[in-house]
Design a protein around this motif. Structure first.
Motif, PDB file in Angstrom:
ATOM      1  N   ALA A 169       8.895  -5.551  -7.747  1.00  0.00           N
ATOM      2  CA  ALA A 169       8.739  -6.593  -6.730  1.00  0.00           C
ATOM      3  C   ALA A 169       7.267  -6.748  -6.349  1.00  0.00           C
ATOM      4  O   ALA A 169       6.808  -7.841  -6.021  1.00  0.00           O
ATOM      5  CB  ALA A 169       9.568  -6.249  -5.490  1.00  0.00           C
ATOM      6  N   MET A 170       6.499  -5.651  -6.439  1.00  0.00           N
ATOM      7  CA  MET A 170       5.083  -5.688  -6.063  1.00  0.00           C
ATOM      8  C   MET A 170       4.271  -6.509  -7.077  1.00  0.00           C
ATOM      9  O   MET A 170       3.151  -6.886  -6.834  1.00  0.00           O
ATOM     10  CB  MET A 170       4.500  -4.259  -5.978  1.00  0.00           C
ATOM     11  N   LYS A 171       4.887  -6.775  -8.227  1.00  0.00           N
ATOM     12  CA  LYS A 171       4.228  -7.606  -9.242  1.00  0.00           C
ATOM     13  C   LYS A 171       4.831  -9.015  -9.268  1.00  0.00           C
ATOM     14  O   LYS A 171       4.116 -10.002  -9.468  1.00  0.00           O
ATOM     15  CB  LYS A 171       4.417  -6.942 -10.617  1.00  0.00           C
ATOM     16  N   MET A 172       6.129  -9.117  -9.101  1.00  0.00           N
ATOM     17  CA  MET A 172       6.802 -10.398  -9.320  1.00  0.00           C
ATOM     18  C   MET A 172       6.835 -11.304  -8.084  1.00  0.00           C
ATOM     19  O   MET A 172       6.827 -12.520  -8.210  1.00  0.00           O
ATOM     20  CB  MET A 172       8.253 -10.165  -9.795  1.00  0.00           C
ATOM     21  N   ASP A 173       6.911 -10.725  -6.898  1.00  0.00           N
ATOM     22  CA  ASP A 173       6.931 -11.554  -5.689  1.00  0.00           C
ATOM     23  C   ASP A 173       5.516 -12.117  -5.471  1.00  0.00           C
ATOM     24  O   ASP A 173       4.536 -11.362  -5.472  1.00  0.00           O
ATOM     25  CB  ASP A 173       7.342 -10.704  -4.482  1.00  0.00           C
ATOM     26  N   PRO A 174       5.376 -13.449  -5.313  1.00  0.00           N
ATOM     27  CA  PRO A 174       4.035 -14.044  -5.237  1.00  0.00           C
ATOM     28  C   PRO A 174       3.153 -13.439  -4.143  1.00  0.00           C
ATOM     29  O   PRO A 174       1.955 -13.195  -4.364  1.00  0.00           O
ATOM     30  CB  PRO A 174       4.309 -15.516  -4.949  1.00  0.00           C
ATOM     31  N   GLU A 175       3.713 -13.176  -2.959  1.00  0.00           N
ATOM     32  CA  GLU A 175       2.893 -12.627  -1.861  1.00  0.00           C
ATOM     33  C   GLU A 175       2.485 -11.187  -2.159  1.00  0.00           C
ATOM     34  O   GLU A 175       1.326 -10.804  -1.993  1.00  0.00           O
ATOM     35  CB  GLU A 175       3.666 -12.661  -0.539  1.00  0.00           C
ATOM     36  N   TYR A 176       3.456 -10.385  -2.593  1.00  0.00           N
ATOM     37  CA  TYR A 176       3.135  -8.998  -2.933  1.00  0.00           C
ATOM     38  C   TYR A 176       2.128  -8.956  -4.087  1.00  0.00           C
ATOM     39  O   TYR A 176       1.245  -8.114  -4.122  1.00  0.00           O
ATOM     40  CB  TYR A 176       4.408  -8.231  -3.345  1.00  0.00           C
TER      41      TYR A 176
ATOM     42  N   TYR B  45     -10.671  -0.530  -0.929  1.00  0.00           N
ATOM     43  CA  TYR B  45      -9.891  -1.243   0.088  1.00  0.00           C
ATOM     44  C   TYR B  45      -8.447  -0.740   0.092  1.00  0.00           C
ATOM     45  O   TYR B  45      -7.846  -0.475   1.139  1.00  0.00           O
ATOM     46  CB  TYR B  45      -9.946  -2.754  -0.188  1.00  0.00           C
ATOM     47  N   PHE B  46      -7.883  -0.549  -1.117  1.00  0.00           N
ATOM     48  CA  PHE B  46      -6.519  -0.010  -1.232  1.00  0.00           C
ATOM     49  C   PHE B  46      -6.415   1.342  -0.515  1.00  0.00           C
ATOM     50  O   PHE B  46      -5.488   1.591   0.261  1.00  0.00           O
ATOM     51  CB  PHE B  46      -6.139   0.122  -2.718  1.00  0.00           C
ATOM     52  N   GLU B  47      -7.413   2.186  -0.737  1.00  0.00           N
ATOM     53  CA  GLU B  47      -7.360   3.530  -0.132  1.00  0.00           C
ATOM     54  C   GLU B  47      -7.401   3.456   1.388  1.00  0.00           C
ATOM     55  O   GLU B  47      -6.695   4.183   2.083  1.00  0.00           O
ATOM     56  CB  GLU B  47      -8.509   4.388  -0.662  1.00  0.00           C
ATOM     57  N   GLU B  48      -8.244   2.541   1.875  1.00  0.00           N
ATOM     58  CA  GLU B  48      -8.374   2.375   3.331  1.00  0.00           C
ATOM     59  C   GLU B  48      -7.035   1.894   3.925  1.00  0.00           C
ATOM     60  O   GLU B  48      -6.543   2.444   4.913  1.00  0.00           O
ATOM     61  CB  GLU B  48      -9.502   1.356   3.601  1.00  0.00           C
ATOM     62  N   VAL B  49      -6.429   0.875   3.287  1.00  0.00           N
ATOM     63  CA  VAL B  49      -5.171   0.324   3.810  1.00  0.00           C
ATOM     64  C   VAL B  49      -4.068   1.386   3.710  1.00  0.00           C
ATOM     65  O   VAL B  49      -3.263   1.563   4.618  1.00  0.00           O
ATOM     66  CB  VAL B  49      -4.747  -0.961   3.058  1.00  0.00           C
ATOM     67  N   PHE B  50      -4.061   2.121   2.593  1.00  0.00           N
ATOM     68  CA  PHE B  50      -3.029   3.153   2.429  1.00  0.00           C
ATOM     69  C   PHE B  50      -3.174   4.240   3.496  1.00  0.00           C
ATOM     70  O   PHE B  50      -2.193   4.652   4.120  1.00  0.00           O
ATOM     71  CB  PHE B  50      -3.082   3.785   1.033  1.00  0.00           C
TER      72      PHE B  50
ATOM     73  N   ALA C 222       0.835  -1.202   0.000  1.00  0.00           N
ATOM     74  CA  ALA C 222       0.000   0.000   0.000  1.00  0.00           C
ATOM     75  C   ALA C 222       0.876   1.261   0.000  1.00  0.00           C
ATOM     76  O   ALA C 222       0.625   2.205  -0.755  1.00  0.00           O
ATOM     77  CB  ALA C 222      -0.931   0.005   1.205  1.00  0.00           C
ATOM     78  N   LEU C 223       1.903   1.264   0.838  1.00  0.00           N
ATOM     79  CA  LEU C 223       2.738   2.467   0.950  1.00  0.00           C
ATOM     80  C   LEU C 223       3.532   2.727  -0.325  1.00  0.00           C
ATOM     81  O   LEU C 223       3.617   3.865  -0.797  1.00  0.00           O
ATOM     82  CB  LEU C 223       3.706   2.336   2.124  1.00  0.00           C
ATOM     83  N   THR C 224       4.112   1.670  -0.884  1.00  0.00           N
ATOM     84  CA  THR C 224       4.931   1.859  -2.082  1.00  0.00           C
ATOM     85  C   THR C 224       4.053   2.326  -3.240  1.00  0.00           C
ATOM     86  O   THR C 224       4.380   3.301  -3.940  1.00  0.00           O
ATOM     87  CB  THR C 224       5.663   0.545  -2.429  1.00  0.00           C
ATOM     88  N   ALA C 225       2.920   1.644  -3.422  1.00  0.00           N
ATOM     89  CA  ALA C 225       2.025   2.013  -4.531  1.00  0.00           C
ATOM     90  C   ALA C 225       1.423   3.392  -4.296  1.00  0.00           C
ATOM     91  O   ALA C 225       1.400   4.234  -5.203  1.00  0.00           O
ATOM     92  CB  ALA C 225       0.915   0.974  -4.660  1.00  0.00           C
TER      93      ALA C 225
END
Ligand code: HEM
Length: 557
Positions: A208-215, A228-233, A88-91
């Motif tokens: 990494a936010m695309k390639m790492d499976p968890e991210y 949801y993204f906005e809330e978490v951010f 959330a923070l990076t994006a």
């Protein structure tokens, strides 16, 4: 916006006593034990000297999003951020703004402190073109992440997930990722030239936010559910910008959120008060409960020493020393701790008021110090401020407490293992984090040694025949020319009688630094004076109480 709490202080000088890493060069990197991210020296979080997080071009400048993902994960975990908060923070952060690398970085002038006087502290003067705006060079990467980098929107995930990205070099020669066959309407507007669009970019960390499976799972969820993204951010941003403000009692202003969050390390308030007579009665009970004075003092110290004034976390309040993970830390000597806590609990159950364990732990230390001063022939009352609460395990973010684990504590003459940084330098770092001055550090060390509070009961630095009495013997013997100091191994010295040649005591570097460093020696000689015995005890008590109360923001002391 989730909320806002004021209360940050401005400082007016560089923080030279903060430990940023042992490297002496910008971008130096000697903070890893081996090649994996997790061996990053604790408590550092940035991967290299001078970077905030990770290398944007990839680990050691070699693009590989999966490797970078591991660095990002370790770095953000050290800031108490989980995977979801990290994405959330990076994006969210990269939804606005751009990277600057449209020029030749080698042409930049020297850094602000190294620049000529006529640069007026601006530094990194850029001789190319305008020197700013579209000619700016900072990270060396060049471009924006989203279609409209001047406003909040959700195009970060659209671009990241829906396009293929390939490695390119920026005009400044830095590695960056750019999209393959991007549609004209998806391209970001140029930040400075009207009507022009540029390719967007991604750093290796964004990839990494695309390639790492968890991210990736998290990125896809955010893409599908922007609310949801906005809330978490919003929550993660609030955490990022408030995490070093300390407990909620330090927040100021009308916009402080009502919701209490686990990363604020909540501590319940107590509803009792204690009179001086009641305090005395409890002290007697603690002294007679079957624990040695050193056990009481050690436990009080260990409960309080986690405090760090860098983000106001840790400290005796909450008595989290009873809870995971602290109860199992090697530095807390879990077996001894368990025994001490059981005995203190027994005392507690015999009291008419439900005094918190946190208060009792601190009070045990005070009582034992008063007794030790008495043994040295000095009567002193250790001021005690009741009102600490006991946190529960549910109120404790165990994972985020792991970074507070003491890996060294010069005050208890202990190192978990040998580090690249010298023990006396580690002591300075701990002292700075506890908010103590050099004289306070000196008096505490001298006192704690003669009280016999070393980790594991070692005798290093216990320069006294009267262990357990709060005398100034540590300083008297340290500065006595009758002895010579002979190295035995890396962190061990014999204190040898010059006449007889017999070894009188042993010491570590942390002990000897109070004789070898000219400033510390001046303090040591001061406390060694015959006519300063009482001052030594009084100063010890003051410094001790400062540590015990370091986290009492509820009392405004
Ligand atoms: C995951 C690790 C991260 C890396 C490797 C990274 C890297 C970078 C780089 C290389 C730049 C360009 C700087 C320049 O050339 O001027 C940048 C800019 C920026 N970053 Fe990050 N960043 C990371 C995380 C974050 C986070 C967590 C936030 C905020 C929540 C954030 C917010 C920003 C913003 C707003 C800019 C634009 C600044 C401007 O327009 O001048 N970044 N970042």
């Amino acid at each position: 916006i989730f909320g806002f709490g004021g209360g940050r202080e401005d400082i007016w000088h560089p923080e030279e006593d903060v430990y940023w890493g042992s490297e002496s060069e910008w971008l130096g990197k000697s903070r890893y034990e081996d090649h994996n991210s997790e061996s990053l020296e604790n408590p550092l979080a940035a991967v290299q000297m001078g970077l905030i997080y990770v290398n944007p071009e990839g680990v050691d400048g070699n693009p590989d999003p999966l490797k970078t993902a591991q660095d990002v994960r370790t770095t953000f975990k050290r800031m108490a951020m989980n995977d979801e908060e990290t994405v959330a923070l990076t994006a969210g952060g990269h939804t606005v703004g751009k990277a600057h690398g449209n020029g030749d970085a080698s042409k930049l002038g020297p850094e602000p402190e190294g620049a000529p006087i006529d640069d007026q502290g601006f530094g990194w003067k850029n001789p190319a073109g305008k020197g700013n705006a579209e000619d700016t060079v900072s990270s060396g990467l060049e471009g924006a992440w989203t279609t409209t980098p001047d406003r909040w929107n959700h195009t970060y995930f659209h671009l990241l997930l829906n396009y293929e990205w390939e490695l390119k070099k920026s005009p400044a020669g830095a590695w960056q990722w750019e999209p393959v066959n991007i549609k004209e309407e998806d391209k970001p507007f140029d930040a400075h030239i009207p009507g022009v669009r540029q390719n967007p970019i991604m750093t290796d960390a964004d990839m990494a936010m695309k390639m790492d499976p968890e991210y990736r799972k998290i990125s896809e969820r955010f893409y599908k559910d922007p609310a949801y993204f906005e809330e978490v951010f919003a929550r993660a941003w609030f955490k990022l910008t408030h995490r070093d403000l300390g407990p909620r009692s330090r927040y100021l202003g009308p916009e402080v959120p009502k919701e209490e969050l686990i990363w604020q390390d909540p501590v319940p308030t107590v509803d009792y008060s204690l009179s001086e007579a009641e305090i005395d009665e409890i002290k007697t009970k603690l002294l007679n409960c079957g624990l040695s004075p050193a056990e009481l003092i050690n436990t009080a110290w260990d409960s309080a020493r986690t405090f760090r004034c860098s983000d106001y976390r840790g400290g005796a309040n909450g008595a989290r020393i009873r809870l995971a993970p602290q109860k199992d830390w090697e530095g807390n000597e879990p077996k001894r701790l368990q025994k001490v806590l059981e005995k203190i609990s027994e005392v507690r159950s015999g009291l008419s008021k439900k005094v918190s364990m946190a208060d009792l732990i601190v009070l045990g230390g005070s009582a034992a110090i008063e007794k030790a001063a008495e043994k040295a022939g000095i009567t002193v009352r250790v001021p005690f401020l009741p009102g600490r609460g006991d946190a529960t395990q549910e109120m404790t973010d165990a994972e985020s407490f792991e970074v507070l684990e003491p890996l060294h504590d010069g005050y208890r003459n202990w190192l978990k293992k040998q580090y690249s940084v010298q023990p006396e330098e580690l002591l300075l770092d701990k002292t700075q984090l506890l908010g103590l001055t050099a004289p306070e550090m000196t008096v505490l060390i001298g006192g704690m040694r003669v009280l016999g509070t070393n980790h594991g009961g070692t005798k290093h630095g216990v320069f006294t025949e009267r262990e357990g009495a709060l005398t100034n013997d540590f300083f008297v013997n340290l500065t006595d020319m009758r002895y010579s100091w002979q190295p035995v191994s890396e962190n061990l010295y014999n204190i040898v009688d010059r006449t007889s040649g017999t070894t009188k005591w042993t010491a570590t570097r942390v002990d000897l630094v109070f004789g070898s460093n000219s400033i510390l020696r001046a303090y040591a000689e001061f406390y060694a004076q015959d006519d300063n015995k009482e001052k030594f005890v009084n100063d010890f008590v003051k410094a001790w109480v400062k540590v015990m109360n370091a986290d009492r923001f509820d009392k405004n002391i």
